[in-house]
Scaffold this active site. Structure first.
Site, PDB file in Angstrom:
ATOM      1  N   GLU A 189      -7.759  17.965  25.701  1.00 53.88           N
ATOM      2  CA  GLU A 189      -7.387  17.591  24.335  1.00 53.88           C
ATOM      3  C   GLU A 189      -7.632  16.129  23.941  1.00 53.88           C
ATOM      4  O   GLU A 189      -6.685  15.398  23.638  1.00 53.88           O
ATOM      5  CB  GLU A 189      -5.911  17.955  24.094  1.00 53.88           C
ATOM      6  CG  GLU A 189      -5.668  19.453  24.208  1.00 53.88           C
ATOM      7  CD  GLU A 189      -4.249  19.870  23.827  1.00 53.88           C
ATOM      8  OE1 GLU A 189      -3.399  18.979  23.627  1.00 53.88           O
ATOM      9  OE2 GLU A 189      -4.003  21.081  23.728  1.00 53.88           O
ATOM     10  N   GLU A 219      -6.144  27.292  26.010  1.00 48.89           N
ATOM     11  CA  GLU A 219      -4.698  27.387  25.813  1.00 48.89           C
ATOM     12  C   GLU A 219      -4.398  28.239  24.594  1.00 48.89           C
ATOM     13  O   GLU A 219      -5.021  28.088  23.543  1.00 48.89           O
ATOM     14  CB  GLU A 219      -4.057  25.999  25.607  1.00 48.89           C
ATOM     15  CG  GLU A 219      -3.996  25.126  26.844  1.00 48.89           C
ATOM     16  CD  GLU A 219      -3.209  23.844  26.613  1.00 48.89           C
ATOM     17  OE1 GLU A 219      -2.455  23.786  25.608  1.00 48.89           O
ATOM     18  OE2 GLU A 219      -3.352  22.906  27.414  1.00 48.89           O
TER      19      GLU A 219
END
Length: 327
Positions: A150, A262
């Protein structure tokens, strides 16, 4: 297929399957406020009992988040032998059983607060880290290299330059392993073509260069109101496919591959349907999607709303949601 499809038709689709289906086994990235921290106090590695459990559920990939600062406390130097030993112990044992392992430096494109691509953390240091990690695992085809968890609050162009430096280093080390490349802005699938964070991932990330041509784009996608994964609620029963649709179209248009690194939903009927809708979307588009890992399991989650960790001999409720999509 829609979320209203029967479980038998869902299972039939799933059994024809994506390459990778599994879970993030968290714990080694815990304690980010205590770096490097004390093992078994601030952080812990998952254990082989968990690997065995998820293999028994027919999962075949475990994403392993860890902290770069613990593995390499000083830039451009050898890895810490104790921490590398912990990483090795998990990877070697899990892959020997047939589990694929995604190595995930869970650092948000930072190292001790320095942003990759900055003077405090030049791309050469990021490349050095990946050169060493690739050299360590290049002989193990079950190891997958996820460049970074991320990236955010940076220019997308800066992230692309760092990613390409790391990819080049991995290939120069002689590794042909699959590489997972995230985008900017927490690599949200829903925002892939948006520009509120800078130039859109959809434009810039087409510039990925991999001499081995063995990579996929890793995106994350949660189903609550702001896609943050901080609420147990899901917006609707079809929000999964809706938030992935644009990215799936982008993959098809540009002949690229995607990996859902995710996703999760709280234990309620709307989320159950939304997760089914999302996974059915992936299965229906397996020409461009290669797999997924649920967030998350691991030994220290306790009552975390998304955990897949069993309680004794009792499965987490969400485990049954995933079962139709496992071979």
């Amino acid at each position: 297929m829609s979320s209203s499809s029967s479980s038998s038709s869902q299972a039939s689709s799933a059994n024809s399957g994506l390459l990778y289906r599994g879970v993030s086994l968290a714990g080694a990235e815990f304690g980010e406020g205590s770096l490097p921290g004390t093992y078994n106090t601030h952080y812990v590695y998952p254990n082989q009992g968990e690997v065995d459990y998820f293999l028994g559920k027919k999962m075949n990939v475990a994403r392993l988040p860890f902290r770069w600062e613990r593995l390499q406390p000083n830039l451009n130097t050898a890895f810490d032998s104790t921490e590398l030993g912990r990483l090795d112990t998990f990877v070697v044992a899990a892959t020997a059983k047939g589990m694929n392992v995604v190595l995930d430096p869970h650092n948000y494109a930072r190292w001790y607060g320095n942003l990759v691509g900055s003077s405090g953390l030049p791309n050469s240091a990021f490349a050095d880290f990946w050169s060493r990690l690739a050299a360590r695992y290049k002989s193990n085809p079950r190891v997958i290299f996820a460049l970074m968890n991320e990236p955010h609050d940076m220019s997308t162009e800066t992230w692309l330059s760092a990613a390409n430096a790391a990819i080049a280093a991995i290939r120069a080390a002689g590794a042909s392993n699959l590489i997972l490349v995230p985008g900017n802005a927490w690599t949200g699938a829903h925002s892939w073509s948006q520009n509120w964070y800078g130039t859109a991932n959809a434009s810039v990330m087409l510039g990925v260069v991999d001499s081995g041509n063995n990579y996929a784009y890793e995106v994350h996608q949660y189903l609550d109101g702001d896609s943050s994964g901080t609420s147990a609620s899901c917006n609707s029963t079809t929000i999964g496919s809706e938030r992935l649709a644009n990215f799936t179209s982008w993959l098809k248009t540009n002949n690229r591959k995607g990996f859902l690194g995710e996703f999760a939903g709280g234990n309620n009927a709307t989320c159950q349907a939304a997760i089914g809708n999302m996974l059915s979307h992936l299965e229906s588009n397996k020409d461009v999607w290669i797999g997924w890992t649920w967030w998350a399991a691991g030994p220290w989650w306790g009552s975390y709303m998304f955990t897949l960790e069993p309680s004794g001999s009792t499965d987490a409720p969400q485990m049954s949601w995933l079962a139709p999509y496992l071979p």
